[in-house]
Design a protein around this motif. Sequence first.
Motif, short mmCIF file in Angstrom:
data_model
loop_
_atom_site.label_atom_id
_atom_site.label_comp_id
_atom_site.label_asym_id
_atom_site.label_seq_id
_atom_site.Cartn_x
_atom_site.Cartn_y
_atom_site.Cartn_z
N GLN A 89 -5.90 5.11 -14.89
CA GLN A 89 -6.31 4.32 -16.17
C GLN A 89 -7.13 5.13 -16.71
O GLN A 89 -7.39 4.65 -17.92
CB GLN A 89 -6.93 3.08 -15.75
N ARG A 90 -7.36 6.34 -16.91
CA ARG A 90 -8.35 7.01 -17.64
C ARG A 90 -7.86 7.05 -19.11
O ARG A 90 -8.69 7.25 -20.17
CB ARG A 90 -8.57 8.55 -16.96
N SER A 91 -6.78 7.09 -19.40
CA SER A 91 -6.26 7.44 -20.80
C SER A 91 -6.15 6.23 -21.60
O SER A 91 -5.13 6.34 -22.66
CB SER A 91 -4.84 8.38 -20.77
N HIS A 92 -6.72 5.12 -21.46
CA HIS A 92 -6.62 3.97 -22.13
C HIS A 92 -6.98 4.14 -23.61
O HIS A 92 -6.20 3.55 -24.59
CB HIS A 92 -7.12 2.73 -21.21
N GLU B 121 -4.77 -3.74 -14.38
CA GLU B 121 -3.55 -3.97 -14.30
C GLU B 121 -2.59 -3.78 -15.50
O GLU B 121 -3.01 -3.55 -16.65
CB GLU B 121 -3.37 -5.87 -14.35
N ARG B 122 -1.29 -3.54 -15.27
CA ARG B 122 -0.25 -3.33 -16.26
C ARG B 122 0.40 -4.54 -16.60
O ARG B 122 -0.27 -5.51 -16.90
CB ARG B 122 0.85 -2.30 -15.64
N ALA B 123 1.63 -4.76 -16.40
CA ALA B 123 2.32 -5.88 -16.94
C ALA B 123 1.77 -7.30 -16.31
O ALA B 123 1.49 -7.00 -15.09
CB ALA B 123 3.77 -5.70 -16.74
N PRO B 124 1.92 -8.29 -17.09
CA PRO B 124 1.99 -8.32 -18.45
C PRO B 124 0.60 -8.25 -19.18
O PRO B 124 0.80 -8.51 -20.56
CB PRO B 124 2.70 -9.59 -18.66
N HIS B 125 -0.47 -8.06 -18.75
CA HIS B 125 -1.75 -7.99 -19.27
C HIS B 125 -2.21 -6.74 -20.07
O HIS B 125 -3.06 -6.84 -20.75
CB HIS B 125 -2.72 -8.64 -18.35
N TRP B 126 -1.79 -5.61 -19.29
CA TRP B 126 -2.01 -4.22 -19.88
C TRP B 126 -3.70 -4.01 -19.96
O TRP B 126 -4.12 -3.81 -21.17
CB TRP B 126 -1.38 -4.03 -21.08
N ASP B 127 -4.41 -4.55 -19.01
CA ASP B 127 -5.90 -4.43 -18.99
C ASP B 127 -6.47 -3.72 -17.86
O ASP B 127 -6.59 -4.24 -16.82
CB ASP B 127 -6.40 -6.09 -19.20
N PRO B 128 -6.89 -2.40 -18.31
CA PRO B 128 -7.36 -1.73 -16.89
C PRO B 128 -8.74 -2.07 -16.75
O PRO B 128 -9.36 -1.70 -15.69
CB PRO B 128 -7.51 -0.09 -17.73
N LYS B 129 -9.32 -3.12 -17.11
CA LYS B 129 -10.61 -3.54 -17.01
C LYS B 129 -10.63 -4.79 -16.07
O LYS B 129 -11.71 -5.10 -15.40
CB LYS B 129 -11.43 -3.92 -18.18
N LEU C 263 -1.61 13.47 -21.31
CA LEU C 263 -1.67 14.85 -21.87
C LEU C 263 -2.74 14.98 -22.81
O LEU C 263 -3.47 15.72 -23.20
CB LEU C 263 -0.39 15.33 -22.36
N ALA C 264 -2.77 13.67 -23.78
CA ALA C 264 -3.78 13.46 -24.83
C ALA C 264 -5.14 13.55 -24.29
O ALA C 264 -5.98 13.95 -24.69
CB ALA C 264 -3.43 12.06 -25.58
N TRP C 265 -5.19 12.81 -23.15
CA TRP C 265 -6.55 12.73 -22.37
C TRP C 265 -6.89 14.00 -21.99
O TRP C 265 -8.14 14.75 -22.16
CB TRP C 265 -6.53 11.90 -20.90
N LEU C 266 -5.98 15.06 -21.40
CA LEU C 266 -6.39 16.28 -21.03
C LEU C 266 -6.83 17.13 -22.23
O LEU C 266 -7.76 17.94 -22.14
CB LEU C 266 -5.08 16.95 -20.19
N ASN C 267 -6.28 16.91 -23.30
CA ASN C 267 -6.38 17.80 -24.68
C ASN C 267 -8.01 17.29 -24.99
O ASN C 267 -8.63 18.37 -25.48
CB ASN C 267 -5.55 17.41 -25.78
N PRO D 226 -11.66 10.41 -8.01
CA PRO D 226 -12.99 10.93 -8.11
C PRO D 226 -13.89 10.14 -9.14
O PRO D 226 -15.08 10.19 -9.14
CB PRO D 226 -12.77 12.31 -8.59
N HIS D 227 -13.16 9.27 -9.75
CA HIS D 227 -13.93 8.39 -10.77
C HIS D 227 -13.13 6.86 -10.73
O HIS D 227 -11.94 6.87 -10.47
CB HIS D 227 -14.11 8.79 -12.04
N PRO D 228 -13.81 5.82 -10.90
CA PRO D 228 -13.14 4.65 -10.93
C PRO D 228 -12.23 4.48 -11.75
O PRO D 228 -12.16 5.30 -12.96
CB PRO D 228 -14.33 3.62 -11.49
N GLY D 229 -10.98 4.21 -11.50
CA GLY D 229 -9.90 3.97 -12.42
C GLY D 229 -8.84 5.32 -12.44
O GLY D 229 -7.87 5.38 -13.06
N TRP D 230 -9.50 6.43 -11.65
CA TRP D 230 -8.49 7.59 -11.63
C TRP D 230 -7.81 7.70 -10.51
O TRP D 230 -8.12 6.81 -9.32
CB TRP D 230 -9.59 8.74 -11.41
#
Length: 505
Positions: free
Chosen positions: A104-107, A346-354, A138-142, A39-43
């Motif tokens: 990727q929403r909870s970065h 990307e996840r490993a090894p860059h861990w960069d959602p952008k 869960l932190a994002w949901l809170n 529903p949104h970019p990265g979701w």
Amino acid sequence: MTAYLLGVDLGATGLKATIIDDRGVTIAEATRPIPTASPHPGWSEQDPDTWWQAAQRAIRDVLQQFKHGAEAIVGIGLSGGAHIAVLEDEHGQVIRPAIMWNDQRSHAEAAALHERAGDRIIATSLNRANPTWTLCQLAWLNAHEPDVRRRTRRLYIAKDHLRARLTGDWTTDYSDALGALMSDVATRGWSADLAALVDWDPATLPPVGQPTDIAGRVTEAAAMATGLAAGTPVVIGSNDTTVELFGAGANRAGEGAIKLATAGVVFLTTARPEVHPPISCYPHVIDGLWYMASGINACASAHRWVRDTFFSDLSEATAFDTMDRLAAAAPAGSDGLIFHPYLMGERAPHWDPKLKGDFLGLTLRHDRGHFARACYEGISFALNDVLGAAKALSGATFGAMRLVGGGSRSATWRQVLADVTGLPMVRPENGDASFGAALVAGMGVGVFTSTADAQSRMRVRETTEPNAAAHARYGEIYALYDQARRALTPVSHAIHAQTVERAGT
């Protein structure tokens, strides 16, 4: 009499049901697709009801091929993606769609958790907070949907929620508890301390058992819905990567595997917990063993995107065969065409959602055969990034790698991956999670007397050796691939700011 076992794997894009016999031979298999919403970019979200719908259809499909009747199936095992939580209210109703592991929403929440309690999280649950893990979701949901926490009475992990539709039980295994990033390695149960970091009630977390424990039996209602025999025992099972590693035969310390599925994952079996964040650490199916895992977001999903974009005029089966044939005919290096497969960050090894995906080096001479080969090469380079980071962080050495996942069927992809990494690629006779889940069920119901007995059912189909000249050539191309990734990272971030952050997501 021959005993038969059913394995059901809940994958990111589809559900697969496989029946095997007590020799480890696949008797029948069926798959059904599962839709994903963004529903949104990265979701990335899925409706758990679609899992049950797919399971009913796939199980009925596989039973229709099976000649011996549902009563001949003596045990059922399930697997599914890790980190995927399903939240139910007091009436047993699902509260919201399940957030997927590649979401990727909870970065921001992951970064905040690592800053506030990173050492404590790693010491307790062996892994580092990032958007893949349930704790961060869960932190994002809170922060964004606070009513969800108030309404939640039960949290399930994906495969457990699907199994509950068969048996009515509420349990999980330690591997999936660890995947939630809320477990305690000392007790192999839940950590109230980590749950408190996101103000989550530990009473909503399920009991933890062994993958081979019988969780329950197929209910009358589930039997009516699926065609299974009521009363058939169902084991707890484990997450897809855990049972895939087991089913592929990487069951001794030092043996590794690569998964070519929706995500790409690199594994290495170890004799003890190897904690090298951000490389993930999980318990193996075999008691006393562990494994390291690290993965990229887009693997077969990037392959499918290339197919849908450049081969949409062909049927699905024809398109994949055509891609493979044209990719094999194109030269190593795709005549200068380079692909970065960062279609979901990307996840490993860059861990960069952008990070953003791209094709570089385009000229008028390039045709869709070049795009197909560049796809194989780009994904292989991304997996090589993961291998390199694992070697640097842990000091691990890798030898022949077992291949699992649908991508392993491609002879061209196997050769490209061998040539890029310089490692032999071993293709098991049965190398997917549904097969591994069936093996685990067999151990749980006594068809196999030991893990060694179950392992004896695993066979190698073929081995692809690297070509020395191609490996040297790919070393040169990989250097350009990595240089381009570094140079384009600020551009990716600027694009992200314009298209995602400006939109308020």
